[in-house]
Design an enzyme around this catalytic site. Structure first.
Site, short mmCIF file in Angstrom:
data_model
loop_
_atom_site.label_atom_id
_atom_site.label_comp_id
_atom_site.label_asym_id
_atom_site.label_seq_id
_atom_site.Cartn_x
_atom_site.Cartn_y
_atom_site.Cartn_z
N GLU A 50 0.81 -1.22 0.00
CA GLU A 50 0.00 0.00 0.00
C GLU A 50 0.85 1.27 0.00
OE1 GLU A 50 -0.61 -2.65 1.82
OE2 GLU A 50 -2.73 -3.20 1.65
N PHE A 112 -11.72 -7.24 13.89
CA PHE A 112 -10.66 -7.72 13.00
C PHE A 112 -10.27 -6.62 12.00
CE2 PHE A 112 -9.47 -9.86 8.96
CZ PHE A 112 -8.22 -10.31 9.39
N GLN A 113 -8.99 -6.37 11.90
CA GLN A 113 -8.44 -5.35 11.01
C GLN A 113 -9.03 -3.97 11.26
OE1 GLN A 113 -8.38 -6.97 6.94
NE2 GLN A 113 -6.35 -7.79 7.42
N LYS A 162 -17.53 -0.75 6.03
CA LYS A 162 -18.02 -1.72 5.05
C LYS A 162 -19.54 -1.70 4.90
CE LYS A 162 -17.38 -6.42 3.46
NZ LYS A 162 -16.71 -7.71 3.68
N MET A 478 24.52 8.73 2.04
CA MET A 478 24.28 9.98 2.76
C MET A 478 24.57 9.80 4.25
SD MET A 478 23.62 13.06 2.43
CE MET A 478 22.76 13.61 0.97
C1 LIG Z 1 18.58 14.40 1.74
C2 LIG Z 1 17.85 15.70 1.56
C3 LIG Z 1 18.58 16.86 1.34
C4 LIG Z 1 17.93 18.06 1.10
N1 LIG Z 1 18.67 19.15 0.78
C5 LIG Z 1 18.06 20.27 0.31
C6 LIG Z 1 18.80 21.37 -0.24
O1 LIG Z 1 20.02 21.36 -0.27
N2 LIG Z 1 18.12 22.41 -0.72
C7 LIG Z 1 16.75 22.47 -0.73
O2 LIG Z 1 16.17 23.43 -1.23
N3 LIG Z 1 16.02 21.47 -0.19
C8 LIG Z 1 16.64 20.37 0.31
N4 LIG Z 1 15.89 19.32 0.79
C9 LIG Z 1 14.42 19.44 0.79
C10 LIG Z 1 13.87 20.16 2.01
O3 LIG Z 1 13.81 19.24 3.06
C11 LIG Z 1 12.46 20.74 1.73
O4 LIG Z 1 11.59 19.72 1.33
C12 LIG Z 1 12.43 21.78 0.64
O5 LIG Z 1 13.52 22.65 0.75
C13 LIG Z 1 11.16 22.58 0.69
O6 LIG Z 1 10.95 23.21 -0.51
P1 LIG Z 1 10.08 24.53 -0.64
O7 LIG Z 1 10.55 25.58 0.29
O8 LIG Z 1 10.06 24.87 -2.08
O9 LIG Z 1 8.67 24.16 -0.09
P2 LIG Z 1 7.55 23.10 -0.44
O10 LIG Z 1 7.60 22.03 0.56
O11 LIG Z 1 7.52 22.75 -1.87
O12 LIG Z 1 6.31 23.98 -0.05
C14 LIG Z 1 5.65 24.77 -0.96
C15 LIG Z 1 5.28 26.12 -0.38
O13 LIG Z 1 4.50 26.77 -1.37
C16 LIG Z 1 3.24 27.07 -0.86
N5 LIG Z 1 2.24 26.87 -1.90
C17 LIG Z 1 1.68 25.71 -2.30
N6 LIG Z 1 0.80 25.93 -3.27
C18 LIG Z 1 0.80 27.25 -3.49
C19 LIG Z 1 0.07 28.11 -4.36
N7 LIG Z 1 -0.85 27.63 -5.20
N8 LIG Z 1 0.31 29.44 -4.33
C20 LIG Z 1 1.20 29.94 -3.43
N9 LIG Z 1 1.90 29.18 -2.59
C21 LIG Z 1 1.70 27.86 -2.62
C22 LIG Z 1 3.02 26.18 0.33
O14 LIG Z 1 2.11 26.78 1.24
C23 LIG Z 1 4.44 26.03 0.87
O15 LIG Z 1 4.76 27.09 1.75
C24 LIG Z 1 16.53 18.12 1.10
C25 LIG Z 1 15.79 16.96 1.37
C26 LIG Z 1 16.45 15.75 1.57
C27 LIG Z 1 15.63 14.54 1.80
C1 LIG Z 2 12.49 5.34 5.16
C2 LIG Z 2 13.78 6.00 5.50
N1 LIG Z 2 14.60 5.46 6.42
C3 LIG Z 2 15.78 6.05 6.72
C4 LIG Z 2 16.15 7.20 6.12
C5 LIG Z 2 17.48 7.88 6.47
N2 LIG Z 2 18.35 7.91 5.30
C6 LIG Z 2 18.51 9.00 4.54
S1 LIG Z 2 19.54 8.77 3.24
C7 LIG Z 2 19.82 7.17 3.69
C8 LIG Z 2 20.73 6.29 2.89
C9 LIG Z 2 20.27 6.05 1.49
O1 LIG Z 2 21.13 5.12 0.90
P1 LIG Z 2 21.04 4.83 -0.67
O2 LIG Z 2 19.65 4.63 -1.07
O3 LIG Z 2 21.99 3.77 -1.01
O4 LIG Z 2 21.50 6.22 -1.29
P2 LIG Z 2 22.94 6.90 -1.33
O5 LIG Z 2 22.95 7.94 -0.26
O6 LIG Z 2 23.96 5.84 -1.12
O7 LIG Z 2 23.00 7.51 -2.68
C10 LIG Z 2 19.12 6.86 4.86
C11 LIG Z 2 19.18 5.57 5.54
C12 LIG Z 2 15.25 7.76 5.19
N3 LIG Z 2 15.48 8.92 4.57
N4 LIG Z 2 14.09 7.13 4.88
#
Ligand SMILES: Cc1cc2nc3c(=O)[nH]c(=O)nc-3n(C[C@H](O)[C@H](O)[C@H](O)COP(=O)(O)OP(=O)(O)OC[C@H]3O[C@@H](n4cnc5c(N)ncnc54)[C@H](O)[C@@H]3O)c2cc1C
Ligand SMILES: Cc1ncc(C[n+]2csc(CCOP(=O)(O)OP(=O)(O)O)c2C)c(N)n1
Ligand SMILES: [Mg+2]
Lengths: 568, 163
Positions: A50, A112-113, A162, A478
């Site tokens: 799911e 159940f469930q 259901k 990472m």
């Molecule tokens: C491993 C990892 C590394 C990351 N590193 C980075 C990084 O280096 N740089 C980076 O930028 N992010 C990074 N992120 C992502 C970060 O965690 C956030 O998800 C991201 O920065 C949020 O993007 P955003 O500010 O564009 O907001 P979003 O989460 O896209 O939010 C959208 C915003 O727009 C608004 N909005 C929505 N619809 C409308 C509309 N119709 N009109 C006006 N406003 C609207 C919402 O209210 C909200 O405030 C990383 C994530 C991971 C998993």
């Molecule tokens: C469901 C979930 N569990 C744990 C994490 C924490 N986490 C972030 S990056 C990462 C490693 C990802 O490894 P891989 O998919 O091999 O990517 P790589 O960084 O090696 O490119 C983990 C465990 C996560 N983001 N999501």
């Protein structure tokens, strides 16, 4: 005519123009499945878990701007779906999730469930409903679609016991609904917009920072026009990539934790910042105290008042849809003959060009090992920058974001807010279904791909010719990178031992597998895979294990405290 | 700073848990919360007393407004308002203390609702600090039981919260 609840549900979905429902059957939804079986308009995609159903609906929505729909059974069906729902919630993706529930008379009996679906999902949905009367189904589903797609979008769950799917009621689908308690402000305040335009025209060191809101609202063309008209530099968040063309000379690259040197420096040193549909996330601005500058004015356009002045105080808040606000701004600027001071802009661009000279995304191109960045660059070249790229979470996600230049919105599909490993493959299924014929590539890692690997079977069943680019570094890269930088090279549990043979695995599922170990083979393998238009190809790239993502800002540090590759 | 938020909310199952869930999920504090239906049976009115900086309270208000079932939110402490809380106190009232207790209740305009030969149950309405003062005026050990409703509030004069 009287219809059963289950018939009504299907009628509603047909009425909403739903093409695909991603789901998995079970006791509580058997009546609904029976009705699905009897018609052909709404197609069902049977996933293998799911979580995959919700991610697939999510990818479907992100790449098409339509509402994605998932259907799951009660109890474990719902709990499996929760990760998908929370993922969509964090990134504001419009979904409607229909879940089965135990019969009304059994609710609260530890049946159940049974689980408290409304309770479990409450904190990770935009809204949810429990429908206890068959007469309420149609109006509730109408509300669900309306809530999911309007204002700040998000997932809405409808829980249906259901017995309610069996009961009879007169059916009519409302044309519209309105809720007195829900009225998002869509048009920006005229006075605030005027103030913003004045600030922009007077700016000497301007910066435009655009995020996911621009993509969600299909506002890329307005944003692009505005930025070009003003001649300002523009950066995108991870969620905003493609909102402004990645190959435009005014684009300075992504910003944030793994953003470019020039974007982060410009963000910190600008005098007027225009934030558009972006939420000043902690991975974007780092520590708010270091980000603060008394001589910087911030304009913030967002549909959600709670995004404004949440982490960073802004000077000109504008609540409204990006499209509507930018249209107004463009009108004002186009009808005035005032333009930003070209001399000041020239000096500012000079500074930015200086920062760009750092060439912060350079990497070793002579290595005997496959550099992951090289794979993404090649992928970019060979797809002409026109593919849909989904991703998982980790280093590979950042490299995909940094090295694939997205010129169009809705081409970059990743989990930013929740950072859900396992998102990439099922999301790609939704993307491929709504964009048949398009090149869909899932850039993943050997750890992430194993979190929803079972969906390879779904891909076989529905002939989804996705290309999986596995950047296999034998590490949770990472995690390893953090352990290298901040935990004295103690690589606790981040080595991926006992990896499967991905080529055989792909073949076992009926797909094509390839293993690529030399840099010289990268291009050929990608070409070969991309040419196989009818097949899913799993490309297992054995990459340099020690490669890290640069630039990097450590958690809690300021935007200018970047670690660059050359500094190590 | 202490703030009193008045909230009109759809009278639907689950609305209360959405609101209390919001406070706990985001780490906001609730000093007290009262809720009951209004003259319009489709709506309830809630009074929440919370403590936080202006920035935090601004976020709380925005987050509350974002909940689909919340119709309207105002911060009563932004203007003139009236605040009342109801308290029931059961006190020891035997022997020579009995008269003293009655006098104290009178001074605070309390009503004695229930009497036994050893105790009084006193009803008291007022601001939170008045109720506190009453409890403090009592000798330790005299109080057998207290129950308080938490504050309800309403704006003064023409300041009206309705849809
Ligand atoms: C491993 C990892 C590394 C990351 N590193 C980075 C990084 O280096 N740089 C980076 O930028 N992010 C990074 N992120 C992502 C970060 O965690 C956030 O998800 C991201 O920065 C949020 O993007 P955003 O500010 O564009 O907001 P979003 O989460 O896209 O939010 C959208 C915003 O727009 C608004 N909005 C929505 N619809 C409308 C509309 N119709 N009109 C006006 N406003 C609207 C919402 O209210 C909200 O405030 C990383 C994530 C991971 C998993
Ligand atoms: C469901 C979930 N569990 C744990 C994490 C924490 N986490 C972030 S990056 C990462 C490693 C990802 O490894 P891989 O998919 O091999 O990517 P790589 O960084 O090696 O490119 C983990 C465990 C996560 N983001 N999501
Ligand atoms: Mg890895």
């Amino acid at each position: 005519m009287q219809l059963t609840g289950a018939e009504i549900i299907i009628r509603c979905l047909q009425e909403e123009g739903v093409e695909y429902v991603f789901g998995y059957p079970g006791g509580a939804v058997l009546n609904i499945y029976d009705e699905l079986f009897k018609q052909e308009k709404v197609k069902h995609v049977l996933v293998r878990h799911e979580q995959g159903a919700v991610h697939a609906a999510d990818g479907y929505s992100r790449s098409s701007h339509k509402v994605g729909v998932a259907l799951v059974t009660s109890g474990p069906g719902v709990t499996n779906a929760v990760t998908g729902i929370a993922t969509a919630h964090m990134d504001s993706v419009p979904l409607v999730i229909i879940s089965g529930q135990v019969p009304t008379h059994a609710i609260g009996q530890d049946a159940f469930q049974e689980c408290d679906t409304v309770g479990i999902t409450r904190p990770c949905v935009k809204h949810n409903f429990l429908v206890k009367d068959v007469k309420d189904i149609a109006v509730t589903i109408k509300k669900a679609f309306y809530l999911a797609a309007s204002g700040r979008p998000g997932p809405v769950l409808v829980d249906i016991p259901k017995d309610v799917t069996q009961a009879l009621a007169e059916y009519s689908y409302p044309k519209t609904v309105s809720l007195r308690s829900y009225n998002p402000v869509t048009k920006g305040h005229a006075g605030q917009i005027r103030k913003a335009v004045q600030l922009l025209l007077e700016a000497k060191r301007p910066m435009v920072y655009a995020g996911g809101g621009v993509i969600l609202n299909n506002a890329s063309s307005q944003l692009t026009r505005l930025v070009r008209l003003l001649g300002f530099p523009c950066t995108n968040t991870l969620m905003g990539l493609g909102a402004f063309p990645g190959t435009d000379p005014q684009f300075t690259g992504m910003l944030g934790m793994h953003g470019t040197y020039e974007s982060n420096m410009a963000m910190q040193h600008c005098d007027v910042l225009l934030a558009v549909g972006a939420r000043f996330d902690d991975r974007v601005i780092g520590n708010p105290a270091s980000f603060f500058r008394s001589d910087r004015r911030i304009i913030h356009i967002d549909i959600d008042p709670s995004s404004i002045s949440k982490r960073v105080k802004v000077d000109v808040p504008i609540v409204g849809y990006v499209t509507e606000v930018l249209d107004e701004m463009l009108k004002l600027i186009e009808s005035s003959n005032i333009r930003p001071d070209p001399a000041a802009l020239k000096i500012w661009w000079g500074e930015i060009k200086e920062w760009q000279r750092k060439d912060c995304l350079k990497y070793d191109k002579k290595s005997a090992l496959i550099k992951p960045q090289f794979v993404v660059e090649k992928l970019y070249e060979l797809t002409g920058g026109d593919a849909f790229i989904t991703s998982d979470v980790g280093q590979h996600q950042m490299w995909a974001a940094q090295y694939y230049k997205f010129d169009k919105p809705r081409r970059w599909i990743n989990s930013g807010g929740l950072g859900t490993m396992g998102f990439g493959l099922p999301a790609a299924m939704g993307v491929q279904l709504v964009n048949p014929g398009a090149t869909v590539v899932c850039v993943t890692g050997e750890a992430s791909i194993q979190m929803c690997i079972q969906e390879l079977s779904t891909c076989k069943q529905y002939h989804l010719p996705i290309k999986i680019v596995n950047l296999n570094n034998r590490y949770m890269g990472m995690v390893r990178q953090w352990q290298e930088f901040f935990y004295g090279n103690r690589y606790a549990e981040s080595y991926m031992d006992a990896l499967p043979d991905f080529v055989k695995l792909a073949e076992a599922y009926g797909h094509v597998g390839m293993k690529i170990e030399k840099p010289g083979d990268v291009e050929g393998a990608l070409k070969d895979a991309l040419a196989q238009k009818e097949r899913l190809v799993f490309l297992d790239f054995i990459t340099d294990q020690t490669e890290n993502v640069f630039p990097m800002i450590a958690a809690g540090k300021g935007l200018t405290e970047m670690i660059l590759a050359e500094e190590l | 700073m202490r703030h009193i938020l008045s909230i009109l909310v759809e009278n639907e199952a689950g609305a209360l848990s959405r609101i209390s869930g919001l406070f706990s999920a985001r780490g906001y504090n609730i000093e007290s919360l009262t809720v009951a239906p209004t003259e319009d049976p489709t709506m309830s009115r809630m009074t929440i007393v919370t403590v936080g900086s202006d920035d935090v309270v601004e976020q709380i208000t925005k987050q509350l407004n974002k909940l689909v079932e919340v119709v309207k939110v105002i911060d009563l402490t932004d203007g003139n308002h009236i605040e009342r809380e109801l308290m029931l106190v059961k006190v020891r009232a035997a022997g020579k203390d009995r008269d003293e207790m009655k006098r104290l209740a009178d001074i605070f305009r309390g009503n004695i609702l229930d009497v036994t030969d050893k105790s009084y149950t006193i009803e008291l309405t007022g601001t939170g600090s008045k109720l506190d003062a009453f409890l403090q005026a009592m000798e330790p050990g005299v109080i057998l039981e207290t129950v308080r409703t938490g504050a309800s509030g309403i704006g003064r004069g023409e300041r009206i919260l309705r849809i």
